[in-house]
Design an enzyme around this catalytic site. Sequence first.
Site, PDB file in Angstrom:
ATOM      1  N   HIS A  97      45.866  27.755  39.197  1.00 27.11           N
ATOM      2  CA  HIS A  97      45.353  29.014  39.746  1.00 27.11           C
ATOM      3  C   HIS A  97      46.449  30.056  39.936  1.00 27.11           C
ATOM      4  CE1 HIS A  97      41.467  27.514  39.670  1.00 27.11           C
ATOM      5  NE2 HIS A  97      40.962  28.192  40.677  1.00 27.11           N
ATOM      6  N   ASP A 163      42.995  31.453  51.716  1.00 27.13           N
ATOM      7  CA  ASP A 163      41.620  31.971  51.706  1.00 27.13           C
ATOM      8  C   ASP A 163      40.719  31.135  50.799  1.00 27.13           C
ATOM      9  OD1 ASP A 163      42.591  33.917  53.311  1.00 27.13           O
ATOM     10  OD2 ASP A 163      42.567  35.506  51.804  1.00 27.13           O
ATOM     11  N   GLU A 277      43.130  38.765  59.484  1.00 28.36           N
ATOM     12  CA  GLU A 277      43.477  39.329  58.175  1.00 28.36           C
ATOM     13  C   GLU A 277      42.994  40.779  58.155  1.00 28.36           C
ATOM     14  OE1 GLU A 277      42.674  37.182  54.591  1.00 28.36           O
ATOM     15  OE2 GLU A 277      43.720  35.373  55.270  1.00 28.36           O
TER      16      GLU A 277
HETATM   17  P1  FAD Z   1      49.288  25.781  40.031  1.00 26.29           P
HETATM   18  O1  FAD Z   1      48.938  27.131  39.570  1.00 26.29           O
HETATM   19  O2  FAD Z   1      48.792  24.640  39.247  1.00 26.29           O
HETATM   20  O3  FAD Z   1      50.877  25.656  40.189  1.00 26.29           O
HETATM   21  C1  FAD Z   1      51.627  26.665  40.836  1.00 26.29           C
HETATM   22  C2  FAD Z   1      53.120  26.364  40.732  1.00 26.29           C
HETATM   23  O4  FAD Z   1      53.432  25.221  41.504  1.00 26.29           O
HETATM   24  C3  FAD Z   1      53.572  26.045  39.309  1.00 26.29           C
HETATM   25  O5  FAD Z   1      54.883  26.475  39.138  1.00 26.29           O
HETATM   26  C4  FAD Z   1      53.516  24.528  39.264  1.00 26.29           C
HETATM   27  O6  FAD Z   1      54.388  24.006  38.289  1.00 26.29           O
HETATM   28  C5  FAD Z   1      53.917  24.168  40.686  1.00 26.29           C
HETATM   29  N1  FAD Z   1      53.274  22.947  41.172  1.00 26.29           N
HETATM   30  C6  FAD Z   1      51.973  22.588  41.080  1.00 26.29           C
HETATM   31  N2  FAD Z   1      51.782  21.406  41.682  1.00 26.29           N
HETATM   32  C7  FAD Z   1      52.979  21.024  42.172  1.00 26.29           C
HETATM   33  C8  FAD Z   1      53.431  19.893  42.900  1.00 26.29           C
HETATM   34  N3  FAD Z   1      52.614  18.911  43.249  1.00 26.29           N
HETATM   35  N4  FAD Z   1      54.739  19.837  43.242  1.00 26.29           N
HETATM   36  C9  FAD Z   1      55.597  20.822  42.901  1.00 26.29           C
HETATM   37  N5  FAD Z   1      55.231  21.900  42.208  1.00 26.29           N
HETATM   38  C10 FAD Z   1      53.932  21.998  41.852  1.00 26.29           C
HETATM   39  N6  FAD Z   1      47.765  31.748  48.132  1.00 26.29           N
HETATM   40  C11 FAD Z   1      48.014  31.888  49.448  1.00 26.29           C
HETATM   41  O7  FAD Z   1      49.119  31.604  49.920  1.00 26.29           O
HETATM   42  N7  FAD Z   1      47.028  32.344  50.289  1.00 26.29           N
HETATM   43  C12 FAD Z   1      45.778  32.630  49.867  1.00 26.29           C
HETATM   44  O8  FAD Z   1      44.918  33.017  50.646  1.00 26.29           O
HETATM   45  C13 FAD Z   1      45.501  32.460  48.470  1.00 26.29           C
HETATM   46  N8  FAD Z   1      44.261  32.704  47.986  1.00 26.29           N
HETATM   47  C14 FAD Z   1      44.007  32.507  46.662  1.00 26.29           C
HETATM   48  C15 FAD Z   1      42.724  32.735  46.182  1.00 26.29           C
HETATM   49  C16 FAD Z   1      42.427  32.535  44.852  1.00 26.29           C
HETATM   50  C17 FAD Z   1      41.032  32.783  44.359  1.00 26.29           C
HETATM   51  C18 FAD Z   1      43.459  32.116  43.970  1.00 26.29           C
HETATM   52  C19 FAD Z   1      43.169  31.922  42.519  1.00 26.29           C
HETATM   53  C20 FAD Z   1      44.749  31.904  44.426  1.00 26.29           C
HETATM   54  C21 FAD Z   1      45.040  32.099  45.783  1.00 26.29           C
HETATM   55  N9  FAD Z   1      46.313  31.886  46.293  1.00 26.29           N
HETATM   56  C22 FAD Z   1      46.549  32.027  47.635  1.00 26.29           C
HETATM   57  C23 FAD Z   1      47.440  31.545  45.418  1.00 26.29           C
HETATM   58  C24 FAD Z   1      47.621  30.060  45.339  1.00 26.29           C
HETATM   59  O9  FAD Z   1      48.082  29.531  46.558  1.00 26.29           O
HETATM   60  C25 FAD Z   1      48.670  29.716  44.288  1.00 26.29           C
HETATM   61  O10 FAD Z   1      48.360  30.304  43.064  1.00 26.29           O
HETATM   62  C26 FAD Z   1      48.784  28.212  44.124  1.00 26.29           C
HETATM   63  O11 FAD Z   1      49.899  27.910  43.340  1.00 26.29           O
HETATM   64  C27 FAD Z   1      47.551  27.658  43.463  1.00 26.29           C
HETATM   65  O12 FAD Z   1      47.565  26.250  43.500  1.00 26.29           O
HETATM   66  P2  FAD Z   1      47.376  25.444  42.164  1.00 26.29           P
HETATM   67  O13 FAD Z   1      47.099  24.054  42.576  1.00 26.29           O
HETATM   68  O14 FAD Z   1      46.389  26.074  41.269  1.00 26.29           O
HETATM   69  O15 FAD Z   1      48.857  25.596  41.559  1.00 26.29           O
END
Ligand code: FAD
Length: 532
Positions: A97, A163, A277
């Site tokens: 994400h 969120d 917020e």
């Molecule tokens: P990914 O996109 O899969 O990975 C993100 C990064 O972390 C990459 O560099 C990956 O290599 C690394 N990574 C993944 N897993 C691990 C692991 N286990 N150990 C070490 N590194 C790892 N963020 C906020 O802080 N607050 C919010 O309110 C918020 N709201 C959001 C709402 C939406 C609809 C979306 C799409 C995103 C939001 N985000 C928010 C952002 C979100 O926290 C980050 O994009 C987060 O990285 C998404 O998690 P993911 O599992 O999809 O990570």
Amino acid sequence: ATFLIVTSFLSTVTYLGAPVDGTLTTSSTNVFSLDVLSKIHTDYDTTMEASSDFGHIVAATPNGVFRPTFPADISALIHLSLSQPTPFAVAPRGKGHSSRGQALASNGIVIDMPALGHGDHHLDHRINVLVDGMYVDAGGEQLWIDVLHETLKFGFAPRVWTDYLHITVGGTLSNAGIGGQAFRHGPQISNVHELDVVTGTGEMISCSAEVNPDLFFAVLGGLGQFGIITRARIRLEPAPKRVKWVRLAYSDVHLFTKDQELLISNQASRSGFDYVEGRVQLNRTLMENRRSSSFFSASDLARLTDLAIKTGSITIYYIEGAMYYDDNTVTSVDQKLVAVLEELSFVPGMVFIRDASYVEFLDRVGREKQKLWSAGAWDVPHPWLNLFVPKSRILDFDAGVFKGILRHANPVGLILIYPMNKDKWDERMTAVTPPGDEEVFYAVGLLRSAAGDAGAGGENGLEQLERENAAALDFCDREGIGCRQYLPHHASREGWMRHFGAAKWPRVAELKARFDPRAILSPGQGIFSPVT
Ligand code: FAD
């Protein structure tokens, strides 16, 4: 190519067994039993799925996708990489994400982290609540929504939420994990007691503020650069049952920010919002792009539009607050809410209140996602720009960006704005806050979607939104606003050095050299080049 690599790896690898107390235990294991080979998937559909992310802006195809069964599999994969003359890149991917390819690995291997939680017996063992210790041990691959449901079975819950909850523990802890509770409890990374990490050298290490602290603080907010989180011990609090969920409208940014700052101040703890917020609604959005939501009905939106017309405001602001309650406080919560509202200066009458269960409230964006998904509006480009802005410059930012650069914009998506207290962040962590001594800074999220039918170059298309983002960043630079990006993206090494600043960059580089010396981890962040 992957299979050639794997074949040479199979004869040589040794892996490190799971530590229990932060000390490393090394054991030689028959690597065939780890079955690394069979866990790398190279078929077209699987690699394509791992080639893109929520942002839909960049694409990068990996050579394969690794589906680990155990954390030790990840260690074995990293040893495999390091055993090659030219190691291949390894990117842990939670839910993908991110917006700018942060979890992608061009020609490398993407680790499908959620695979750790699959299988017949895994889920139960990868979210463990310890009521006595008031914490939960959650696999790095677990979704926050699952952590919520599991902890609620014991009457507890983590204190700070993003969120959106359908993202992974490892993904948010690699950034910071911010939301409306962060003003009081800090970001999610301030609420972690302990981590299990597989480093870029393939070691499996448990760490905390006391044991292996350098790794612990490096990984929290570490953008996946120092290790892969396979377990996080997260602090819990007794969970409330219900929430008074409130939005208050303002046409005057001074009153809006003054009230937000009051609500997050120590004195305002007495006022008792548990979540704070805020949002900016551009006038054009109200006039042309009104969309009722699970919170605002069509008639609420009509009233807000009237307000924008009457006051001639380019922008309307909402404070979003939530007050938790349960069976013991059900009779007093309304009175407490009235007392808080009396202290605030929103436009008279412009108060909107909903009563929701705690889960309904926390999973609100999950419901919105379902709607957008059904309307085909979820899988579109998301050129999101998140900034941390010092409190002393938030009005300048408002004038220059919301009332300037975005004056005529009609964005699809959201603009968030809310303050946080810096003393809840630990400077030892890799995560970055604005430089200087100011105690309060604002999170500003330009969370906009490129309109699907406008074409990349049309109004609200990706190119226009990218131009506006670049203009906002230029404005901040030119005016010396002192912003820092959250969920950062920088195209150059200089950009990253500025991002971390003179105080943090040397440390980040030193920790990288120590924990991922060949720079194989999370290459999509674009911070370090592979060391050949
Ligand atoms: P990914 O996109 O899969 O990975 C993100 C990064 O972390 C990459 O560099 C990956 O290599 C690394 N990574 C993944 N897993 C691990 C692991 N286990 N150990 C070490 N590194 C790892 N963020 C906020 O802080 N607050 C919010 O309110 C918020 N709201 C959001 C709402 C939406 C609809 C979306 C799409 C995103 C939001 N985000 C928010 C952002 C979100 O926290 C980050 O994009 C987060 O990285 C998404 O998690 P993911 O599992 O999809 O990570």
